[in-house]
Design a protein around this motif. Structure first.
Motif, PDB file in Angstrom:
ATOM      1  N   LEU A   1     -12.480  51.142 122.675  1.00 29.73           N
ATOM      2  CA  LEU A   1     -12.391  52.549 122.296  1.00 29.73           C
ATOM      3  C   LEU A   1     -11.365  52.743 121.194  1.00 29.73           C
ATOM      4  N   THR A   2     -10.201  52.138 121.412  1.00 24.93           N
ATOM      5  CA  THR A   2      -9.131  52.302 120.428  1.00 24.93           C
ATOM      6  C   THR A   2      -9.572  51.765 119.075  1.00 24.93           C
ATOM      7  N   GLU A   3     -10.140  50.575 119.149  1.00 25.32           N
ATOM      8  CA  GLU A   3     -10.597  49.922 117.923  1.00 25.32           C
ATOM      9  C   GLU A   3     -11.680  50.765 117.238  1.00 25.32           C
ATOM     10  N   THR A   4     -12.686  51.137 118.044  1.00 27.50           N
ATOM     11  CA  THR A   4     -13.775  51.946 117.495  1.00 27.50           C
ATOM     12  C   THR A   4     -13.235  53.236 116.917  1.00 27.50           C
ATOM     13  N   GLY A   5     -12.329  53.853 117.673  1.00 27.20           N
ATOM     14  CA  GLY A   5     -11.770  55.128 117.242  1.00 27.20           C
ATOM     15  C   GLY A   5     -11.089  54.991 115.911  1.00 27.20           C
ATOM     16  N   SER A   6     -10.287  53.945 115.790  1.00 30.40           N
ATOM     17  CA  SER A   6      -9.538  53.855 114.549  1.00 30.40           C
ATOM     18  C   SER A   6     -10.467  53.483 113.407  1.00 30.40           C
ATOM     19  N   ARG A   7     -11.476  52.665 113.699  1.00 29.07           N
ATOM     20  CA  ARG A   7     -12.421  52.309 112.641  1.00 29.07           C
ATOM     21  C   ARG A   7     -13.302  53.500 112.271  1.00 29.07           C
ATOM     22  N   LEU A   8     -13.759  54.194 113.284  1.00 32.90           N
ATOM     23  CA  LEU A   8     -14.627  55.362 113.032  1.00 32.90           C
ATOM     24  C   LEU A   8     -13.893  56.397 112.181  1.00 32.90           C
ATOM     25  N   ALA A   9     -12.637  56.637 112.557  1.00 29.36           N
ATOM     26  CA  ALA A   9     -11.896  57.663 111.830  1.00 29.36           C
ATOM     27  C   ALA A   9     -11.746  57.276 110.376  1.00 29.36           C
ATOM     28  N   SER A  10     -11.483  55.989 110.127  1.00 31.08           N
ATOM     29  CA  SER A  10     -11.267  55.647 108.725  1.00 31.08           C
ATOM     30  C   SER A  10     -12.593  55.483 107.990  1.00 31.08           C
ATOM     31  N   THR A  11     -13.670  55.297 108.716  1.00 29.37           N
ATOM     32  CA  THR A  11     -14.969  55.247 108.037  1.00 29.37           C
ATOM     33  C   THR A  11     -15.424  56.662 107.697  1.00 29.37           C
TER      34      THR A  11
END
Ligand code: NA
Ligand code: NA
Lengths: 782, 120, 99, 189, 154, 119, 530
Positions: free
Chosen positions: A560-570
């Motif tokens: 979740l954390t990883e996805t969240g941070s990647r999603l936000a920057s994408t």
């Protein structure tokens, strides 16, 4: 006898009030606040005990509009649970001051513990779905605070967050389940949607209502998730061992005796309402699976508290399974085991605390043969441990025997495949015996060489577990005492067709006896290979990580954390073009579908007669726009932009709008001026490459088409002639506005409020510009 | 009738000179020469149209305003032209072939760059 | 002030309307010079011409509608045109408009 | 009669006001608006009084009037000639263009005179004022047809003569006009 | 620096612009114009001064304040003055809207009085909206001059 | 006023503004915003129906005693609205311009794609 | 008494002008600002009392600015919905202003912080009260214009950049808004919202063709979604919320965002719902524009919940988490609105709006508290980066307790205000029988737990960092936070009153008839005076 509202309310509220006052109390009493807590718990116990024998519901109005009230039911099942909570609470509070001596953050500790006790009493008594949920969630929050007591400790944080995630998250499912229940109850029972007492008064009707709407299984499943999460049922069991990061008294109180049993308690409470085949399959299966798997995991434990934690989960599984079986004996197993387990497991946790406190370690392989160092503790452990193992004649035996009977009864009812239940229960019990023996070995096995001097515990540490062990002993010797005192009547609450309950040592052969014999025998024999079994089970999650307790959680949370941070920057990639593209494209799609949806586009009629000079002027405007796009330099672009502005000014003249033309031109010139002033400060910039021109062009055309359609559609919908409002303004401008310039009269009179807003915008623009330039270094000054 | 005729004539004259100015703007070879076309005929053309306004609305009322318009034009258009011409010369827009710069003073201000702006 | 009730006679009206279209057309032509340049002063000259044309348009519109108030509008337009021209010219010359 | 400028200016502004407001030619309206204009003009003139010389000589004004008229007459004549000149050049199939830049040193020194002459140059045939050199007090003039510079310069000198009379100038109209400079020797650029 | 031609023209044109602006303001209720246009036009007059004479001219040349040599003029002072103007203007507009409340009329109610047989003028009208419009004028002048002078000082 | 011409003009201006908005050059983005704002104003005015040029069309009554013939008078309401909108968008544009200058000052670039990452 | 309708605007307007005039006298200015803040709260309370709460309250009050009758003059309408929204602002607005007084001293001498924040409040208040579409536009712009510079307030690269994105997107939105206003005026011939509703309800009588309104509503929806920060219109939020000074962010999240929500509800439900327009597309059909709004809002809400929730989990600063959380939370607010638009049951429609309002109320207070807390943390420690924070719980128990309460309110723990929001939203979905919506809500709530617990652990628990060790926590700031935490608890404990208030608001939002009747737009022939 009907319960006394005041007494009930005080019993629930007193701990909360005390919790609220804790900062003050702590200032007065310091570490001895624990004894105040014990007094509060004792008072609650006394108040609740005073209601012994009463049966009924009382209510305090809260949100009449939603028919939500603080309703409390006092019956044996509620009292059993509430008395256990407050009773063990007394002991835990009494135990804490010595155990927690010297720790910081004790005010928070006692406040949370008190609030927790109030919440548990609340859950036990609640007879309103919302009130129930209220206290339910509060237990989770208190648990979060208490697990995270050692705030600087990473494992505490980790465990607290995990517990929060699982129990509060599970609570959400419970909430939905309760809402479904309320929805149906509201229809079936005519109004009283959240009134649990009313719902439980009409179990068949409500269940029928649920089934009618195809909501039975969802409701059951959602409630099961909530209860299962709280009671650490597989696959949501993993948080409980981690929760052992909490101070030991907390573990004893929350994570073995009370909070984790809230799920079981609720299952028992709703049992008459939801009992069914689905119920049986769900809870019997989950419960027995939990019982067995967690027992095996307890065998694999290396730490005293970890062992006890898995053991707790396993026993919770036993209770859930007991309630899961639809026979009366199943409910008896559930209720009675809940009672027994609370006594012996709290004792064992407190013992574990003593051991850790006095020996300085909780690692099983560093401990052993403590009976000479801690003789009284050893005796306490023996009683409690044997009860946990289910060895006759200790109390745990009776309740486990009831479960075995229930499994067998169910197996008869279900046919061949149903015999899996007794089999699994037996296997689980084998592990139970195994780890219980291992725990007893702490005192009765070989004393490891590395173990240093172990002090005798102070009396205040020893008394609480001793008292619990004594109670266990009493129940062991006189099980009927407990049954008659409260267990029987509690069982009656959880079953639909009560009949009298008998417990005692078996006098004749029965499948259940055989199961016990197998479990004890096999457990005792395999104890000699404990090391190999221990190692074997430990190696499984190493080989197959997904089987490991925390693995899924870690994967999910890290993911979740990883996805969240990647999603936000994408998504928020820092490019205005991306932002504008999404925003505008969506606007386009929405608007065009809006026009299509009403067939407005189809109905649009299109005029063609044109005034040539307006056409020409607007043509120039568009050409200028194109030129702006293609302009080679900033200056050229700005000048071209000015043509656009001039043309629009001419358009305004030709449209008989002199004020507009004037405004447009003066504004245009000022903008030009500001543009030039800004251009002084910046270099020429030439866009590199053409990049995504095609994509941008498509979007631009889309926007253009949207605007085009908007104009076409609205102009064709427009009714002929001037609007009423415009006519009114024209008529009234002179006689009532006192001016012949209608536009000006509109601006300063008819609609002067708009103009006021406009003025404010201009003023803000000015002060914004000053601020922008003045605050230049503001960022550094922060 | 006479007034109308005068107005029509003035409008025609004005339109004519405005047209001349625009054609000059398009046809003449560089900015200095184009400026000849725009500064004179457009001023006169607009003045003529203003004069038409004077005739039509005058002699009082907006006729007076028209006169002010004419005065204003004569004050500002040449100054504007001068400013533009000066800027062209300062940034180094070249003159036509054969034109020489009267270098009495301040030659230094003639910037070094020659050729048209880089923006084309 | 002309008499609004009478309206402009046909010939006058036609002339003025024609002139209006003509001058609008001139703006199209001038905009060619603004857009193509080639130099910035060219663009400024052309813009100045457009501004003057706009002044003329306003007066013509005044004649067309018999509304003298557009003459005042045209005066303001003339003012604006001057300021625009001057500021751009100064910008081009000095690199800054206000020193 | 030497008076402060700003009260005079306010009268001018009041007159301006009358023109801008477009007053009907009725005495009452004219006087009314003139007074109104004074109300507006006085503060404007006062606030901006430093824009102008502190005092002016009214007699000079009276003296200048005929010269101003003659100036205007020459100017209008040149103006009309200029426009037909340009129209011819623009519309001719092969525009005859032989541009040249010349430097015209001026005798007038006052700001207003220089400005009026410079602007007159721009509006009249074949010439556009490019720049003014403050050190030498000379105008750079772009001439569209530089073959007969004398005829180009002639009206300019006439105006300058009138201007010397109209404004308070040190030089008199009788002073010889300085020579224009055509070629600085730097050759073509 | 601009030429004498430009500066002289500016001297002549600025008052014309101001008079036009004030005229537009006064007649705004009956003819094109009004507070906003008058305000912007006033601003452009100042802008023209700025363009022709530079940013400090207003202080030195118009207000007659001396600036110590070598010291950057206190542009802040001018900005503060402008700011006062728009604050004041906003206050006037709001206050003019509040006055009707005293007469138990809604916010921003306007009225006008007619004077008949005034010497010279005959019929005169005074609209209370003029006060509101004056506020508009001040806000526009103050606000825009603030923007111009602050940005121009960059 | 003809719907198609008007629609085409408003549509084109919106499209051009959008195209500019998607550029990497800060200043061009501001141009785009200005164009879009202008287009919206043109549209808004046209929504009041554009009256053919005539004495009566101008929403300024000839005198205090005159009767208004509102059949031909251009809609004064939309004119007032557009006026307000022009002023508002003027304030916004001026601010946006100064802001873009500040962006340039802080980032030392006019290239929006170089403004760096989010958060 | 109808004069009360405009009072909040006047109070805040006078305060704004006052702070502008008294810029040189800091004490006077502060006094004006604070009394403006308090006066605003009092004015809103009085209005709420008069309109909704008092016995025999009329339920709706109108005000004709300038004494011109509707639809010719500008109408201000205070009905249950407006008053409810105003009450939210009256909670967070004064809190933010008082907080600013403590937070700001180092900047306020050089800038226009106070006037700007009052203008921001003015815009918000105007938007809630406007009964005229164009006037709504104007107050929107006032609100936006005041907020723009706040985003760039600190002047650093990240601030100016965020502001530019914010400004650019909103300027486009403003143009789109104008397009819609023009279209609606063309279609209906009026701008008065009650009049629009009236005419749309009976297009034949008004002689109009209502077909374009759905497309125009879509335009408006896009505009409002930008203000509300619904995906895919949320792009400006993360950076802008981080960049603005925390007390202002509290206003942006607590007030401006709600303006977007309010406008969606007001226009879709009060104004356009009655339009007799058959809507049919492959995926929707119905007889009113609401049928079109529902699915759109649902998709937007779903996107918001997921993007906001997931994004928040991955953030590494307090404000980053809060900003993304705001995106997610507005999804929760939009879900019941979507259901209300889709359903045909009047009860469920009301329940849906009510749920959205209660959820919004909680979001305003809780998120306001948390953003202010971010300000406290920032001013005490100099950072809001979670890596540089730790152990705040031990350092400042009062601050931490307040934040804890705010966090629990976000998660939806009873008996805090957030719980009731969640309860009603879930209840709406349950009643609608929308399993997929429930699943979405569950996922979103789990994400909320995930990010709140993560941020809490990293910032408030853990080892005390040097920054935290040296922190000087301002007691008055903390007192404000504690006050807001108390409000969160009070809303829950006294939820009966809040519920009734919200119920009145929801009822008002759906009661087009009363709205039209109260405004009473004059008949088609605008000649007669009342
Ligand atoms: Na030469
Ligand atoms: Na912030």
């Amino acid at each position: 006898m009907s319960p006394d509202l005041t007494v009930v309310i005080i019993a629930v509220a007193l701990p909360f009030v005390a919790a609220g006052l804790t900062p003050l109390l702590f200032r007065l009493f310091g570490e001895r606040t624990g004894y105040v807590g014990a007094a509060v718990a004792f008072a609650c116990f006394g108040l609740l005990a005073s209601q012994y024998g009463s049966d009924g519901t009382v209510a305090l109005s809260w949100i009449p509009s939603l028919e939500i009230a603080l309703r409390f039911t006092v019956d044996a099942w509620a009292l059993l649970f509430a008395l256990l909570a407050s009773g063990i609470g007394v002991l835990v509070f009494a135990y804490s001051p010595v155990y927690m001596h010297g720790e910081s953050g004790l005010a928070r500790y006692y406040a949370a513990l008190l609030a927790f006790m109030g919440s548990i009493i609340g859950v036990a008594l609640a007879a309103d779905l919302i009130a129930l949920f209220l206290f339910w969630e509060l237990t989770s929050v208190c648990s979060f605070v208490l697990i995270g007591f050692h705030t600087a400790d990473r494992s505490s944080q980790y465990a607290a967050r995990m517990a929060m995630f699982v129990t509060v998250g599970g609570g959400l499912f419970l909430l939905v389940g309760l809402l479904l229940l309320a929805l149906v109850a509201g229809n079936v029972l005519d109004g009283s949607a959240f009134d649990l007492a009313a719902i439980l008064a009409e179990p068949e009707a409500v269940q029928a209502g649920l089934r009618e709407r195809n909501l039975f299984v969802p409701t059951l499943a959602l409630i099961a998730v909530g209860a299962g999460a709280k009671s650490a049922q597989i696959p949501l069991h993993f948080w409980l061992p981690n929760a052992m990061a909490a101070p030991t008294p907390v573990s004893a109180f929350l994570h073995s005796a009370t909070m984790v049993k809230v799920g079981v308690y609720l299952i028992g409470r709703l049992r008459p309402l939801l009992t069914s085949t689905e119920w049986l399959f769900l809870f019997a299966t989950v419960g027995l699976a939990t019982m067995t798997v967690c027992a095996a995991l307890a065998v694999a434990s290396r730490d005293i508290k970890e062992l006890l934690a898995y053991s707790t989960a396993s026993h919770l599984g036993l209770m859930v399974a007991g309630f899961g079986f639809t026979s009366v004996v199943g409910a008896e197993a559930g209720v009675f085991h809940l009672f027994n387990h609370a006594l012996f497991k709290a004792a064992l946790f407190l013992v574990a605390g003593i051991v850790a406190h006095e020996a300085g370690t909780r690692r099983l392989d560093e401990l052993g043969g403590l009976r000479r160092d801690l003789p009284v503790t050893a005796a306490v452990t023996a009683i409690a441990g044997l009860s946990m193992a289910g060895i006759p004649p200790f109390s745990g035996f009776y309740s486990k025997e009831l479960l075995f009977e229930a499994t067998v009864e169910a197996a008869y009812g279900l046919g061949t495949l149903g015999w899996i239940y007794p089999a699994v229960a037996t296997i689980g019990s084998v592990f139970t015996v195994l780890y219980s023996l291992r725990f007893l070995a702490l005192f009765f096995g070989r004393r490891p060489d590395g173990l240093g001097r172990v002090h005798r515990p102070p009396i205040l540490l020893l008394a609480p577990p001793a008292l619990l062990a004594a109670l266990t002993a009493v129940v062991s010797v006189y099980p009927d005492l407990a049954v008659r005192a409260i267990v029987q009547s509690a069982v009656d609450v959880t079953v639909t067709d009560p009949h009298s309950m008998h417990v005692g040592l078996p006098r004749a052969y029965s499948p259940a006896v055989e199961m016990s014999a197998i479990a004890i025998g096999l457990g005792a024999v395999s104890y000699f290979s404990f090391g190999r079994i221990h190692g074997g089970i430990r190696s499984i999650p190493v080989a197959v990580p997904p089987i490991g307790a925390n693995w899924w959680y870690d994967v999910a949370v890290d993911g979740l954390t990883e996805t969240g941070s990647r999603l936000a920057s994408t998504v928020h990639n820092g490019l205005l073009r991306t932002y504008a593209t999404w925003t505008l494209a969506t606007t386009c799609v929405l608007t065009i579908s809006g026009f299509v949806a009403t067939r407005a586009v189809v109905g649009a009629t299109v005029g063609i007669e044109a005034s040539p000079e307006i056409g020409l002027v607007l043509l120039v405007a568009v050409v200028a726009g194109v030129a702006v796009v293609l302009s080679p330099s900033h200056v050229a672009g700005i000048l071209t932009l000015s043509i656009l502005g001039f043309m629009i000014a001419i358009f305004y003249i030709l449209a008989s709008a002199p004020d507009l033309a004037l405004t447009q031109l003066v504004v245009e010139t000022l903008i030009l001026l500001v543009f030039l002033l800004i251009l002084e400060e910046i270099p020429e910039y030439y866009e590199v490459g053409l990049g995504k021109v095609a994509r941008d062009a498509v979007l631009s055309i889309g926007i253009g088409v949207t605007a085009f359609l908007t104009v076409i559609v609205t102009t064709s919908a427009r009714s002929e002639g001037t609007s009423d409002v415009a006519r009114y303004y024209t008529e009234r401008a002179v006689p009532e506005g006192g001016g012949t310039n209608i536009v000006n009269v509109v601006l300063v009179d008819f609609r002067s409020f708009d103009t006021l807003g406009e003025l404010v915008v201009v003023a803000i623009a000015a002060i914004s510009v000053i601020t922008l330039l003045v605050m230049r270094s503001g960022g550094d000054a922060e | 009738m006479i007034r109308e005729a005068i107005v029509i004539a003035l409008v025609l004259v004005g339109s004519f000179f405005l047209t001349v100015g625009t054609i000059g703007l398009l046809r003449l070879p560089n900015v200095y020469n184009r400026m000849h076309a725009t500064s004179k005929p457009t001023t006169l053309g607009t003045a003529a149209i203003f004069l038409a306004g004077f005739v039509s609305f005058g002699p009082g009322s907006e006729g007076l305003t028209s006169l002010i318009g004419i005065v204003f034009l004569f004050m500002t258009v040449p100054t504007g032209a001068h400013m533009i011409a000066r800027s062209a010369q300062r940034i180094g827009v070249p003159f036509l072939e054969g034109v020489t710069w009267p270098a009495e003073s301040s030659q230094a201000r003639r910037t070094d760059e020659t050729g048209e702006e880089t923006d084309e | 002030m002309s008499d609004p009730t009478m309206g402009a006679p046909v010939l006058l009206e036609m002339t003025v309307a024609g002139a209006l279209i003509l001058v609008s057309g001139l703006c199209v032509l001038c905009s060619y010079r603004v857009i193509r340049g080639p130099t910035v002063p060219d663009r400024v000259v052309a813009l100045d011409t457009i501004a003057t044309n706009v002044v003329a348009i306003a007066v013509l519109f005044a004649l067309l509608t018999g509304r003298g108030l557009f003459v005042t509008v045209s005066l303001v337009l003339a003012i604006i045109g001057f300021i625009a021209t001057v500021s751009v010219a100064k910008f081009v010359t000095e690199g800054e408009v206000i020193e | 009669m030497n008076v402060r400028t700003w009260p005079v200016a306010s009268l001018v502004f009041a007159a301006l006001w009358v023109f801008i407001r477009g007053v009907e030619l009725a005495p009452a309206a004219l006087v009314g608006q003139f007074l109104f204009g004074l109300v507006v003009g006085l503060p404007v003139a006062f606030v901006f009084r430093r824009l102008y010389v502190k005092r002016i000589d009214l007699q000079q004004g009276v003296y200048a009037a005929p010269y101003a008229g003659r100036y205007a007459a020459t100017f209008v004549a040149e103006l009309i000639r200029a426009n037909f000149d340009v129209a011819y050049r623009v519309l001719a199939p092969d525009p005859r263009i032989e541009p040249e830049v010349i430097l015209i040193p001026l005798r007038v020194r006052s700001d207003i005179a220089v400005t009026i002459i410079a602007n007159s140059i721009t509006i009249t045939p074949g010439t556009v004022t490019l720049d003014h050199d403050p050190e030498t007090n000379a105008l750079y003039v772009h001439v569209i047809d530089g073959r007969d510079l004398e005829s180009v310069v002639e009206p300019i000198r006439t105006w300058e003569t009138y201007a010397l009379e109209m404004f308070t100038e040190k030089r008199s109209p009788d002073d010889p006009a300085p020579e224009i400079i055509v070629d600085g020797g730097t050759g073509n650029e | 620096m601009t030429t004498v031609i430009m500066r002289t023209t500016a001297r002549a044109v600025v008052p014309i612009i101001l008079v036009v602006a004030l005229s537009l303001f006064v007649e705004g209720h009956n003819l094109p114009g009004g507070g906003f246009i008058a305000g912007v036009l006033t601003t452009t007059a100042f802008a023209l001064l700025y363009i022709a004479f530079g940013l400090d001219f207003l202080e030195r040349g118009v207000l007659g304040r001396d600036i110590e040599p070598g010291k950057t003029p206190s542009r802040d002072r001018v900005v503060i003055a402008y700011r006062r103007v728009f604050s004041f203007g906003l206050a006037i507009s709001v206050a003019s809207g509040l006055v009707p409340l005293l007469f138990d009329l809604p916010f921003l109610s306007q009225t006008y009085v007619e004077f008949e047989n005034v010497p010279l003028y005959g019929h005169l009208e005074l609209a209370s909206a003029l006060a509101f419009d004056f506020g508009v004028y001040c806000v526009v002048v103050g606000g825009l001059l603030t923007i111009l002078s602050v940005v121009g000082a960059e | 006023m003809t719907a198609v011409v008007l629609a085409a003009v408003v549509g084109s201006l919106f499209a051009l503004g959008t195209f500019l908005l998607l550029r990497r050059d800060l200043i061009r983005v501001v141009w785009g915003l200005a164009i879009i704002g202008q287009a919206a104003n043109v549209y808004l005015l046209a929504m009041g129906e554009i009256a053919p040029a005539s004495f009566e069309a101008v929403p300024i009554l000839a005198g205090h005693g005159e009767e208004a013939s509102h059949a031909q008078t251009a809609d004064p309401l939309v004119q007032a609205l557009v006026l307000t909108a022009i002023v508002i968008s003027f304030g916004m544009t001026a601010f946006a311009l100064v802001l873009s200058y500040r962006v340039y000052e802080e980032h030392d670039t006019l290239d929006l794609s170089e403004l760096g990452d989010q958060d | 008494m109808d004069g009360l309708v405009i009072t909040p605007m006047l109070v805040v307007l006078v305060a704004a002008v006052g702070t502008l005039l008294f810029r040189r006298q800091p004490r006077v200015r502060l006094a004006v600002s604070l009394s403006g803040a308090v006066g605003y709260a009092v004015a809103v309370a009085a209005l709420a009392w008069y309109v909704v709460i008092a016995p025999a309250a009329p339920g709706i009050a109108t005000y004709q600015v300038g004494d011109w009758p509707a639809p010719f003059g500008i109408t201000l309408v205070a009905d249950g919905l407006s008053v409810f929204m105003l009450s939210m602002v009256a909670t967070i607005g004064p809190a933010s202003l008082v907080f600013s007084a403590r937070y700001l001293p180092k900047y306020d001498r050089r800038t226009f912080y106070y006037p700007l924040s009052h203008f921001l409040l003015l815009g918000v208040t105007g938007a809630f009260l406007a009964g005229d579409l164009f006037n709504l536009f104007v107050w929107f712009e006032v609100m936006l214009m005041a907020s723009y510079v706040f985003v760039a307030y600190y002047g650093g690269p990240q601030h100016t950049r965020a502001a530019f994105w914010y400004v650019a997107l909103n300027l486009v939105a403003s143009a789109v808004f104008l397009l819609a206003v023009g279209g609606i005026y063309a279609t209906t011939g009026t701008l008065n919202m009650a009049d629009i509703a009236q005419r749309l309800a009976d297009p034949a009588a008004a002689g109009i063709d209502p077909a374009p309104v759905v497309g125009l509503l879509a335009l408006l929806l896009s505009v409002f979604a930008i203000k509300a920060g619904l995906v895919p219109f949320q792009f400006w939020i993360p950076t802008a919320y981080r960049a603005a000074p925390p007390p202002i962010t509290a206003l942006l999240a607590g007030a401006s965002k709600k303006v977007g929500i309010y406008a969606i509800i007001r226009l879709s439900f009060t104004v356009f719902a009655g339009a007799q327009v058959p809507v049919s597309l492959p995926w929707v059909s119905g007889s009113s524009p609401l049928a079109f709004v529902g699915p759109i809002l649902f998709v937007m809400a779903a996107g918001s919940i997921l993007v906001g929730g997931l994004g928040a989990v991955g953030r590494d600063s307090v404000e980053g988490v809060l900003a993304y959380s705001s995106i997610g939370q507005v999804g929760f607010i939009a879900i019941p609105v979507a259901i209300a638009a889709t359903t045909s049951s009047p009860t469920l429609r009301r329940v849906g709006i009510l749920a959205a309002l209660v959820y919004a109320l909680n979001h305003t207070i809780a998120k306001g508290l948390l953003f202010l807390a971010a300000g406290t943390i920032e001013s005490a420690t100099g950072t809001t980066d979670l890596d540089e924070l730790g152990g705040l719980a031990g350092r400042s128990p009062a601050l931490s307790s307040a934040v804890f309460v705010g966090t629990l309110a976000l998660v939806g723990i009873p008996p805090l205000s957030g719980f009731f929001g969640k309860l009603l939203v879930f209840d709406t979905a349950v009643r609608a029988g929308a399993a997929s919506v429930l699943a979405l809500l569950l996922v979103g709530s789990l994400l909320t737990i995930a990010y709140t617990s993560r941020a809490w652990n990293r910032g408030f628990w853990g080892v005390r960092t040097p920054a935290v060790e040296d922190a000087a926590v301002d007691p008055i700031q903390v007192a404000i936070l504690v006050g807001l935490a108390a409000a969160i608890l009070a809303v829950g404990v006294e939820f009966e009153s809040v519920y009734r208030f919200a119920d009145a608001a929801a009822t008002a939002a759906l009661d087009t008839e009363s709205y039209v009747e109260a405004v009473d737009p004059q008949a088609v022939n605008g000649g007669e005076q009342p």
